[in-house]
Design an enzyme around this catalytic site. Structure first.
Site, PDB file in Angstrom:
ATOM      1  N   HIS A  66     -22.753  54.104  15.667  1.00 14.38           N
ATOM      2  CA  HIS A  66     -22.888  52.838  15.183  1.00 14.38           C
ATOM      3  C   HIS A  66     -21.587  52.743  14.325  1.00 14.38           C
ATOM      4  O   HIS A  66     -21.137  51.461  14.030  1.00 14.38           O
ATOM      5  CB  HIS A  66     -24.179  52.312  14.275  1.00 14.38           C
ATOM      6  CG  HIS A  66     -25.362  51.918  15.298  1.00 14.38           C
ATOM      7  ND1 HIS A  66     -26.027  50.941  14.940  1.00 14.38           N
ATOM      8  CD2 HIS A  66     -25.570  52.585  16.596  1.00 14.38           C
ATOM      9  CE1 HIS A  66     -26.982  50.801  15.930  1.00 14.38           C
ATOM     10  NE2 HIS A  66     -26.821  51.679  16.646  1.00 14.38           N
ATOM     11  N   HIS A  93     -29.348  58.191  24.384  1.00 13.81           N
ATOM     12  CA  HIS A  93     -30.938  58.137  24.383  1.00 13.81           C
ATOM     13  C   HIS A  93     -31.694  59.236  24.817  1.00 13.81           C
ATOM     14  O   HIS A  93     -32.839  59.246  24.974  1.00 13.81           O
ATOM     15  CB  HIS A  93     -31.393  56.932  25.221  1.00 13.81           C
ATOM     16  CG  HIS A  93     -31.047  55.486  24.564  1.00 13.81           C
ATOM     17  ND1 HIS A  93     -30.945  54.385  25.080  1.00 13.81           N
ATOM     18  CD2 HIS A  93     -30.540  55.321  23.295  1.00 13.81           C
ATOM     19  CE1 HIS A  93     -30.602  53.186  24.367  1.00 13.81           C
ATOM     20  NE2 HIS A  93     -30.308  53.813  23.246  1.00 13.81           N
TER      21      HIS A  93
END
Length: 721
Positions: free
Chosen positions: A99, A267
């Site tokens: 992020h 993920h």
């Protein structure tokens, strides 16, 4: 205590106290005023380090091996106040690194992991960054230990890389050298919405037409890094989400293969958190109470941590072994059918139908309990979109290829805004040159500079030719991601040689002359181009009666066409250049605002912008030979005439068309000159007029030349690392 004393004690003892919180600024009172603050960021007044502190030198003293071991140990050192899922902080650290880096966008090079801006508003309080404040607090003992030798920016990026290594991935490498900022950036446009996660149809939407995302934005909503994990505007539809994924990742310089690799690799480990009621969460860090000490999203009504944490609202892990790098993501995604479900927090998520018990991940806190894995709408896009599906199937069948592709894409993600490889520091810098690093070979610095200058002076090129060509070569530099600049001489290569703003016909006439001089003297073309600009300035100053030597730093290299990704460089094309009084077309944004944006990207101050514009005008460097703003009868001489005539009250300024003005004599009404908004702003804006008046003074003709030369040299050397 008297009544008077009691009354006075209830008042603020500092009458201007409100100026530290919600005061109305000049921008509030006059919204159309220029925000020159973007040119005056990150200076000595905010930076607590001494003026001679050089982080690029300090980080070289770092014990890289010890840091690596400390980070690997930290991954499994679970803290009671914020327990690690399955006893491993890897997923949290990867999300933090991702992020931080994922805000990068190619259009202006802003965002990214290069400054440690995740510590500050607005990023530290974006909804998509919920609970990343906890990751930074977990890292604080390491930052505290290594101190000035390790920036937050480097640590935030490195923590994710070490997390992957600790879980079994062979990473591609890592380069240190990111220097921290000390306050939020003022120059980054994150969107015009006035609420977090505003849907597409909000009054200040970033979308137009058939879901066309506003430039330079690279996220679908205010407060998100990329896409809405539940679907477009929170409505699941993997094919629609695939469009959003493709657009946002492309704007971060990622192709389809890199996009699938990053989505799957991101993920493969960790989990999403939504096992609770989001309504119980407190405000984000910037809105939290003072006693929360910079932590946000605190749940003070229930346990609120570990298994009960709420972050995105989606709940569950993507793979069967969320603390181990493997190919399990594609095994589950492609081998099972999936259906929509709601998480305990009420978020849409996809769960498998009839999954085998052994394919379910165990509970993070109770190994005797298993749960369904989950996929977001973006994950399902990797299966449903035809192109993404092909890539997913290849990765599924070739785990080694997937691991290598991901490692390279992760390296690109976390280093994209660092600029050339020469800026990377540390023992794990990869030897391989990558095309997205805009490689430039080392140049020759051992040649007779004076002899080169003499050949340039005798070449027959005009002051305008020499200065303009050097400027066009150097002006592409962006301090945001350290791309562009004069090094490499890419002004002679596609796509730059064909850009309208570079006047291809002029380049085709001037560059062969300079290339021949380079060939004859052993200097690089890049050096000769810059030297030509310097020669032009020295000639112009001499013609004005001032003798000056423009500083020069040799050693630039010449890139080849094979070293140049044409598509990647297209985003550097100037659509405007106030310094050369040029607009490719009329835009919604005013020319003077675009000048400010260009100036900020080049790393210049308002004073440097002012002196450069004034000098460039009198040197005759306007695009296409335009006379707008050329307030002098001595074109080609480096004088302060631009400022003298700009501030002379014997003239009036009258609009005669869009972005066009005539300067007339007050007495005779005769037209003396023409100008654009970029010219007028230096007399209109009170701050810029103050600089213009300084350079118009009778005693500052010499200072004007000195300051112009200093600012020019800064531009020419901006990409020398």
């Amino acid at each position: 205590m008297t009544q008077q004393n009691a009354h006075s004690e209830g008042k603020c003892p500092v009458m201007h106290g409100s100026m530290t919180t919600n005061n109305r600024t000049e921008k509030n009172w006059w919204p159309k005023s220029l925000n020159l603050d973007i040119l005056h960021q990150h200076d000595a007044k905010t930076n607590p380090m001494p003026s001679d502190f050089d982080y690029q030198e300090e980080v070289k003293k770092l014990d890289f091996s010890a840091l690596k071991q400390d980070l690997i140990a930290l991954m499994t050192d679970s803290q009671e106040w914020w327990p690690a899922d399955w006893g491993h902080y890897g997923g949290l650290m990867i999300r933090m690194s991702w992020h931080a880096a994922g805000t990068y966008r190619i259009a202006d090079g802003r965002g990214g992991a290069g400054t440690g801006n995740l510590r500050f508003a607005p990023l530290n309080s974006w909804p998509d960054n919920a609970n990343l404040d906890k990751a930074r607090r977990i890292l604080w003992p390491i930052k505290k230990k290594y101190g000035n030798q390790l920036s937050w920016a480097d640590l935030i990026a490195y923590a994710g890389t070490m997390a992957y290594e600790s879980m079994g991935l062979k990473t591609f490498g890592f380069g240190f050298g990111r220097e921290d900022i000390w306050h939020p950036e003022k120059d980054i446009y994150w969107g015009s919405e006035k609420e977090w996660l505003a849907p597409t149809n909000n009054p200040n939407s970033r979308y137009s037409g058939e879901r066309d995302l506003e430039n330079p934005l690279a996220a679908v909503m205010m407060g998100l890094i990329y896409v809405n994990p539940e679907g477009v505007d929170g409505q699941p539809d993997p094919l629609k989400t695939a469009h959003d994924v493709r657009v946002t990742f492309a704007r971060m310089a990622m192709n389809d293969e890199e996009t699938v690799a990053l989505t799957a690799g991101g993920h493969t480990v960790g989990k999403a958190h939504g096992n609770g009621d989001a309504a119980n969460l407190g405000p984000e860090p910037e809105g939290a109470d003072i006693h929360d000490q910079g932590l946000g999203w605190l749940n003070k009504t229930t346990r609120g941590v570990g298994n009960n944490a709420v972050t995105s609202g989606i709940e569950g892990a993507w793979t069967s072994q969320p603390t181990q790098w493997d190919n399990g993501y594609f095994h589950l995604l492609l081998n099972y059918d999936w259906e929509l479900k709601k998480s305990p927090a009420g978020a849409w998520q996809w769960e498998p139908i009839d999954i085998k018990e052994e394919d379910k991940p165990v509970d993070p806190e109770n190994p005797n309990v298993r749960h369904n894995p989950i996929m977001t709408d973006a994950d399902m896009a990797m299966k449903m979109d035809p192109e993404y599906r092909k890539i997913s199937e290849r990765f599924h069948s070739d785990p080694a290829y997937f691991a290598d592709t991901f490692a390279r894409a992760w390296f690109k993600l976390t280093h994209r805004d660092m600029g050339p490889k020469a800026r990377y520091i540390g023992p794990d810098v990869p030897q391989e040159d990558l095309i997205w690093q805009d490689p430039v070979p080392n140049g020759n610095a051992n040649y007779d500079i004076d002899a080169v200058k003499a050949k340039i002076a005798a070449s027959g090129l005009s002051v305008s030719d020499m200065v303009t060509t050097a400027w066009d070569s150097a002006r592409t530099f962006r301090q945001s991601d350290k791309r562009g600049g004069a090094n490499g001489a890419r002004v002679r290569l596609a796509p730059q040689k064909d850009w309208q703003g570079n006047e291809p016909e002029r380049l085709a006439r001037v560059l062969p002359v300079l290339e021949n001089i380079a060939k004859d003297t052993g200097a690089s073309v890049a050096d000769v181009v810059v030297l030509a600009g310097n020669v032009g300035i020295e000639q112009a100053a001499s013609a004005a009666g001032v003798n000056v030597t423009v500083p020069f730093l040799p050693g630039r290299g010449d890139a080849t066409q094979e070293m140049t990704d044409v598509e990647s460089f297209e985003v550097l094309e100037p659509l405007h250049d106030g310094y050369r009084n040029w607009l490719k077309q009329n835009y919604v944004v005013t020319p003077e605002e675009m000048l400010l944006d260009r100036t900020q990207l080049m790393g210049l101050t308002a004073a440097e912008m002012t002196v450069l514009v004034g000098g460039m005008r009198v040197l005759g460097t306007n695009h296409g030979g335009s006379k707008h703003g050329v307030f002098t009868d001595r074109v080609g001489q480096l004088t302060n005439d631009f400022f003298i005539n700009l501030t002379d009250m014997k003239y009036t300024w009258e609009p005669v068309g869009e972005n066009l003005y005539e300067i007339r004599s007050r007495r005779s009404k005769d037209v003396k000159w023409t100008a654009t908004r970029v010219d007028l702003v230096f007399g209109s804006n009170s701050i810029l007029r103050a600089y213009a008046e300084l350079y118009a003074q009778d005693d500052n003709a010499g200072k004007f030349v000195e300051d112009f030369v200093a600012a020019w040299t800064k531009v020419m050397n901006a990409d020398r690392f």
